[in-house]
Design a protein around this motif. Sequence first.
Motif, short mmCIF file in Angstrom:
data_model
loop_
_atom_site.label_atom_id
_atom_site.label_comp_id
_atom_site.label_asym_id
_atom_site.label_seq_id
_atom_site.Cartn_x
_atom_site.Cartn_y
_atom_site.Cartn_z
N LYS A 156 0.83 -1.20 0.00
CA LYS A 156 0.00 0.00 0.00
C LYS A 156 0.87 1.25 0.00
O LYS A 156 2.02 1.21 0.43
CB LYS A 156 -0.90 0.01 1.24
N GLU A 159 0.33 7.43 1.45
CA GLU A 159 -0.73 8.42 1.28
C GLU A 159 -2.00 7.74 0.77
O GLU A 159 -1.94 6.69 0.15
CB GLU A 159 -0.29 9.49 0.27
N ARG A 160 -3.12 8.38 1.04
CA ARG A 160 -4.39 7.85 0.57
C ARG A 160 -4.47 7.98 -0.95
O ARG A 160 -4.12 9.01 -1.51
CB ARG A 160 -5.55 8.61 1.22
N LYS A 162 -7.05 7.54 -4.27
CA LYS A 162 -8.43 7.39 -4.73
C LYS A 162 -8.49 6.39 -5.87
O LYS A 162 -7.58 6.30 -6.68
CB LYS A 162 -8.98 8.73 -5.21
N THR A 164 -8.65 3.00 -5.87
CA THR A 164 -7.84 1.79 -5.83
C THR A 164 -8.65 0.60 -6.32
O THR A 164 -9.88 0.60 -6.27
CB THR A 164 -7.34 1.51 -4.39
N ASP A 173 0.97 -3.48 4.34
CA ASP A 173 0.98 -2.09 4.79
C ASP A 173 2.33 -1.43 4.50
O ASP A 173 3.38 -2.07 4.58
CB ASP A 173 0.68 -2.02 6.30
#
Length: 198
Positions: A156, A159-160, A162, A164, A173
Amino acid sequence: MRRTINDLIAHIQALEDELETELIARRRELGVRWKEGRAVFGRELTASHHKLKMSAGRFLAKSGLLEILTSPFIYAVAIPVALLDLTASLFQAICFRVYGLRQVKRREYLVFDRHRLPYLNVLQKINCLYCSYANGVLAYVHEIASRTEQYWCPIKHAERVKGTHRRYAEFLDYGDTENYPETLEQQRARLKAETEET
């Protein structure tokens, strides 16, 4: 923590299944029936659809001049989309065989049926065919890319991100160096073991 993530993934899948069930029910409400693998409407409904059809000339007249002038830009994208389609198909035909992965079925992503709606004129049908192709190719390539990412780099981002793909939640992780080698092998094994229903 991992259990909570797995529970959330299972809950999301259950919601997606529930949504699909509701969409099927809605299509039935709208009179969609299946005949020989194709969505069809009854005679009465088809007649009412034909009454809603707008001529191509009227459709163009109702479209603004600026909208009409943008059409060459929209349709010019067909060339890179077709090249992407060809390149991704070639990529997976070669690489996925080497990696021992199941290939993505292109026909599951490129669906052409909206042009059969009786209330669309010829220009609207062409537009629908083009949108089906472009969005289908992007979804097809997205799945190829997600399998490739799972094989080579199932980690992963910090940072987030969008948009995915469905595999992303199962990735390792960010910063979990202790579990990296084992997780990489597990991700590859899981990918190779995927069945046709996935």
